[in-house]
Design an enzyme around this catalytic site. Structure first.
Site, PDB file in Angstrom:
ATOM      1  N   ASP A  28       0.847  -1.198   0.000  1.00  8.19           N
ATOM      2  CA  ASP A  28       0.000   0.000   0.000  1.00  8.19           C
ATOM      3  C   ASP A  28       0.888   1.256   0.000  1.00  8.19           C
ATOM      4  OD1 ASP A  28      -1.793   1.993   0.497  1.00  8.19           O
ATOM      5  OD2 ASP A  28      -2.857   0.936   2.103  1.00  8.19           O
ATOM      6  N   ASP A  66      13.256 -10.708  -8.075  1.00 11.80           N
ATOM      7  CA  ASP A  66      13.297 -10.331  -9.495  1.00 11.80           C
ATOM      8  C   ASP A  66      14.693  -9.891  -9.964  1.00 11.80           C
ATOM      9  OD1 ASP A  66      10.623 -10.739  -9.142  1.00 11.80           O
ATOM     10  OD2 ASP A  66      10.008  -8.667  -9.479  1.00 11.80           O
TER      11      ASP A  66
HETATM   12  O1  F6P Z   1       8.144  -9.090  -5.369  1.00 14.01           O
HETATM   13  C1  F6P Z   1       8.316  -9.358  -6.714  1.00 14.01           C
HETATM   14  C2  F6P Z   1       7.230 -10.302  -7.171  1.00 14.01           C
HETATM   15  O2  F6P Z   1       7.326 -11.528  -6.506  1.00 14.01           O
HETATM   16  C3  F6P Z   1       7.237 -10.541  -8.683  1.00 14.01           C
HETATM   17  O3  F6P Z   1       8.112 -11.545  -9.060  1.00 14.01           O
HETATM   18  C4  F6P Z   1       5.801 -10.867  -8.936  1.00 14.01           C
HETATM   19  O4  F6P Z   1       5.401 -10.546 -10.226  1.00 14.01           O
HETATM   20  C5  F6P Z   1       5.074 -10.009  -7.931  1.00 14.01           C
HETATM   21  O5  F6P Z   1       5.967  -9.766  -6.887  1.00 14.01           O
HETATM   22  C6  F6P Z   1       3.825 -10.630  -7.396  1.00 14.01           C
HETATM   23  O6  F6P Z   1       3.213  -9.717  -6.583  1.00 14.01           O
HETATM   24  P1  F6P Z   1       2.024 -10.056  -5.589  1.00 14.01           P
HETATM   25  O7  F6P Z   1       2.602 -10.845  -4.461  1.00 14.01           O
HETATM   26  O8  F6P Z   1       1.529  -8.730  -5.164  1.00 14.01           O
HETATM   27  O9  F6P Z   1       1.059 -10.880  -6.360  1.00 14.01           O
END
Ligand code: F6P
Length: 318
Positions: free
Chosen positions: A72, A127
């Protein structure tokens, strides 16, 4: 010294090890370390806990983050900023140990600096897309998690030939993670959001791999194209069974690897020595294999996967 630990954005394996290392050194020297539960929104609501090394020990080898994070973007709001400043004052926070990816490390430290709060940012994302750092915490563990899954897929590929395995990694719109996994796993092809490919080319290439080796392994980054629809299309184009493996969030929450645990220890040491000596804050990065402190803003560039490696994996190996 009173440090607040804040985790912002996606968690990454190694965060717990780093926090435990930092807390052990700092509390051992008589400093007090607080943890915000729920990132900046949690901090804004005063959800702070005192971190005690002994209670952190069971978390050291675990993925995720024992201090919950948040995506957030409360700091965009000026009233929220005011509230956060009050909470930091009320808890007598001198500095912040900040975990996050690209966005967090670029936007939050300048704001904290404006408020007279020094911070040390730690690049934490599977990432590996933080500009200025060769490696982010969690990346190596996420690669190892993928190897484990691919190892299973290849064992059954050997036992029962004639299939294409499509393994989808996380990584968002950055292909670094998928590229590294494809490289280490010896994939026949890798598909990344940054580089276009043609379905016919992929079909021909995978068909040849199955003919020659009994199976084909394709690694795809989630941001390139949904693995499920690609699996359907590829099956139609090749006439071969395609099995898709989506690593999903299990990859992000995996066990921290040796490399990430060592990096966590080195980041913790560098962060602690800087903060305790009252040196200017910044972001810790890995450059030339060494942990360094980058003062000022992170470079404003987007991290692009190595094209030469991409071409090599997708080149004439078959
Ligand atoms: O933190 C990076 C990441 O894990 C990316 O690899 C992925 O696309 C994204 O976060 C997923 O985000 P969330 O947990 O908000 O679905």
């Amino acid at each position: 010294m009173r440090t607040a630990v804040v985790v912002s954005g996606g968690d990454a394996p190694g965060i717990n090890a780093l926090v435990a290392n930092f807390v052990r050194m700092a509390t051992g020297d008589g400093h007090e370390i607080l943890g915000a539960e729920g990132g900046f929104p949690g901090l804004m609501d005063g959800q702070m806990v005192t971190l005690d090394y002994r209670r952190l020990i069971p978390w050291v080898g675990q993925g995720g983050s024992m201090l919950p994070s948040s995506r957030d973007p409360v700091l965009k709001d000026t009233e929220a900023q005011q509230r956060i400043r009050e909470v930091l004052k009320q808890w007598k926070v001198d500095n912040i140990l900040l975990f996050g990816g690209n966005g967090t490390l670029r936007h939050i430290p300048p704001l904290l600096q404006e408020w007279g709060i020094s911070s040390i940012g730690i690049p934490t994302t599977i990432d590996n897309d933080v500009p200025g750092s060769e490696r982010s915490l969690g990346f190596d563990s996420a690669c190892n998690f993928a190897y484990h899954a691919i190892g299973g897929a290849l064992a059954t590929a050997h036992a029962l030939v004639g299939r294409i395995f499509l393994v989808e990694t996380l990584g968002g719109v950055c292909g670094n993670l998928a590229l590294a996994v494809a490289h280490g796993a010896g994939a026949h092809s890798v598909l990344l959001p940054e580089y276009a490919y043609a379905d016919d080319w992929l079909a021909e290439r995978t068909r040849k791999a199955v003919e020659q080796f009994g199976h084909a392994l394709i690694v795809i980054c989630e941001g390139a194209r949904g693995a499920r629809t690609l699996a359907d299309d590829l099956a139609k184009l090749t006439g071969i069974r395609v099995r898709d493996v989506r690593l999903g969030h299990a990859q992000r929450g995996g066990v921290p690897s040796h490399v990430d645990r060592v990096l966590a220890a080195d980041f913790a040491y560098a962060a602690y020595t800087h903060l305790k000596d009252g040196l200017p804050g910044g972001a810790l990065v890995v450059q030339g294999g060494e942990v360094r402190l980058l003062t000022g803003l992170l470079p404003q560039q987007t991290v692009i996967p190595d094209k030469a490696l991409y071409d090599r994996i997708n080149g004439s190996i078959i």
